[in-house]
Design an enzyme around this catalytic site. Structure first.
Site, mmCIF file in Angstrom:
data_model
loop_
_atom_site.group_PDB
_atom_site.id
_atom_site.type_symbol
_atom_site.label_atom_id
_atom_site.label_comp_id
_atom_site.label_asym_id
_atom_site.label_seq_id
_atom_site.Cartn_x
_atom_site.Cartn_y
_atom_site.Cartn_z
ATOM 1 N N CYS A 104 3.151 -3.234 4.074
ATOM 2 C CA CYS A 104 2.299 -2.118 4.490
ATOM 3 C C CYS A 104 2.998 -1.443 5.660
ATOM 4 O O CYS A 104 4.196 -1.672 5.864
ATOM 5 C CB CYS A 104 0.876 -2.575 4.822
ATOM 6 S SG CYS A 104 0.724 -3.668 6.253
ATOM 7 N N THR A 152 2.742 -1.839 8.962
ATOM 8 C CA THR A 152 3.177 -2.794 9.988
ATOM 9 C C THR A 152 3.522 -4.174 9.441
ATOM 10 O O THR A 152 4.145 -4.973 10.134
ATOM 11 C CB THR A 152 2.046 -3.001 11.008
ATOM 12 O OG1 THR A 152 0.896 -3.479 10.287
ATOM 13 C CG2 THR A 152 1.705 -1.708 11.730
ATOM 14 N N HIS A 189 5.808 -31.359 9.186
ATOM 15 C CA HIS A 189 5.340 -30.004 8.886
ATOM 16 C C HIS A 189 4.443 -29.968 7.646
ATOM 17 O O HIS A 189 3.586 -29.100 7.524
ATOM 18 C CB HIS A 189 6.534 -29.070 8.715
ATOM 19 C CG HIS A 189 7.401 -29.010 9.929
ATOM 20 N ND1 HIS A 189 6.964 -28.505 11.129
ATOM 21 C CD2 HIS A 189 8.663 -29.468 10.147
ATOM 22 C CE1 HIS A 189 7.922 -28.610 12.030
ATOM 23 N NE2 HIS A 189 8.963 -29.203 11.466
ATOM 24 N N ASP A 193 0.863 -1.182 0.000
ATOM 25 C CA ASP A 193 0.000 0.000 0.000
ATOM 26 C C ASP A 193 0.903 1.237 0.000
ATOM 27 O O ASP A 193 2.131 1.126 -0.164
ATOM 28 C CB ASP A 193 -1.001 -0.034 1.172
ATOM 29 C CG ASP A 193 -0.329 0.175 2.535
ATOM 30 O OD1 ASP A 193 0.916 0.268 2.603
ATOM 31 O OD2 ASP A 193 -1.063 0.236 3.534
ATOM 32 N N HIS A 224 9.047 -24.446 8.645
ATOM 33 C CA HIS A 224 7.948 -25.114 9.344
ATOM 34 C C HIS A 224 6.574 -24.835 8.742
ATOM 35 O O HIS A 224 5.692 -25.686 8.817
ATOM 36 C CB HIS A 224 7.937 -24.711 10.819
ATOM 37 C CG HIS A 224 9.014 -25.369 11.627
ATOM 38 N ND1 HIS A 224 8.995 -25.447 12.995
ATOM 39 C CD2 HIS A 224 10.162 -25.993 11.238
ATOM 40 C CE1 HIS A 224 10.072 -26.084 13.425
ATOM 41 N NE2 HIS A 224 10.807 -26.416 12.374
HETATM 42 C C1 RB5 Z 1 -1.818 2.644 6.514
HETATM 43 O O1 RB5 Z 1 -1.831 3.831 7.208
HETATM 44 C C2 RB5 Z 1 -1.668 1.475 7.470
HETATM 45 O O2 RB5 Z 1 -2.822 1.326 8.233
HETATM 46 C C3 RB5 Z 1 -1.366 0.207 6.710
HETATM 47 O O3 RB5 Z 1 -0.226 0.388 5.947
HETATM 48 C C4 RB5 Z 1 -1.094 -1.041 7.521
HETATM 49 O O4 RB5 Z 1 -0.103 -0.815 8.483
HETATM 50 C C5 RB5 Z 1 -2.237 -1.755 8.029
HETATM 51 O O5 RB5 Z 1 -2.112 -2.825 8.646
#
Ligand code: RB5
Length: 149
Positions: free
Chosen positions: A69, A71, A139, A12, A102
Site C-alpha cells: 500500500c 506506506t 523463536h 491497493d 526470528h
Molecule cells: C491510500 O491513500 C493509503 O492510505 C494506503 O495506501 C495506505 O498507505 C494505508 O496505510
C-alpha cells in the site's frame, strides 16, 4: 518452511504500479504468483486485498504473501488481524532477514510511497525475505504464542 514457490501478491491503488513491477520480477524468477489485485489505479480499500492474500496463505494455496500500500502499514495491520498471518513492514534487507529468522513472517509488507524509484532496493528486500529461513528453536516457542488470544 519448504522452498518458497507459491506467492500471493496484493495491493491497493497506491501500490498498484509497484505490484506490477513486483509480479514481473517474481515471474522472471520462476515463482508461481497468485495476483489478488487490485487491478487499476482506481481508489480501493486496502483491507480487502490484505484479506485476499491472508486467505491464500491460510488455505495453503500460497506459502507467503507480498502486500503493498502507500506506506506498507495499512496492509500490514489488516493482514495481522488474521490468526496465522505474520506480516512485517520492511524498508531494508536487514529487517526482511530478521523478520524471517526470528518472526517466521509469512507476509512482506511494502510501502510504495516510501522507496522513491529505488526498485533495486525493493528487489533486494524481496529476495532476502524469500530466501531466508526461519531460525526455529526459541523463536518457534515465541512464534507459537502469537495467535493465542
Ligand atoms: C491510500 O491513500 C493509503 O492510505 C494506503 O495506501 C495506505 O498507505 C494505508 O496505510
Amino acid at each position: 518452511m519448504s522452498k518458497i514457490l507459491n506467492i500471493a501478491v496484493g495491493s491497493d491503488h497506491a501500490g498498484y504500479e509497484l505490484k506490477s513491477v513486483v509480479v514481473d520480477y517474481l515471474n522472471t524468477k520462476g515463482y508461481k504468483i497468485k495476483d489478488c489485485g487490485c487491478f487499476s489505479l482506481e481508489s480501493v480499500d486496502y483491507p480487502d486485498y490484505a484479506q485476499a492474500v491472508a486467505k491464500e496463505i491460510l488455505s495453503e494455496r500460497s506459502q507467503v504473501g507480498i502486500l503493498i500500500c502507500g506506506t506498507g502499514i495499512g496492509v500490514s495491520i489488516a493482514a495481522n488481524r488474521y490468526d496465522g498471518i505474520r506480516a512485517a513492514v520492511c524498508c531494508n534487507e536487514e529487517l526482511a532477514e530478521m523478520t524471517r529468522k526470528h518472526n517466521d513472517a509469512n507476509v512482506l509488507s511494502l510501502g510504495a510511497r516510501v522507496f522513491g524509484d529505488d526498485i533495486e532496493l525493493i528487489k533486494s528486500i524481496i529476495d532476502k525475505f524469500l530466501l531466508t529461513e526461519f531460525d526455529g528453536g526459541r523463536h518457534e516457542i515465541r512464534r507459537d504464542k502469537l495467535d493465542i488470544r
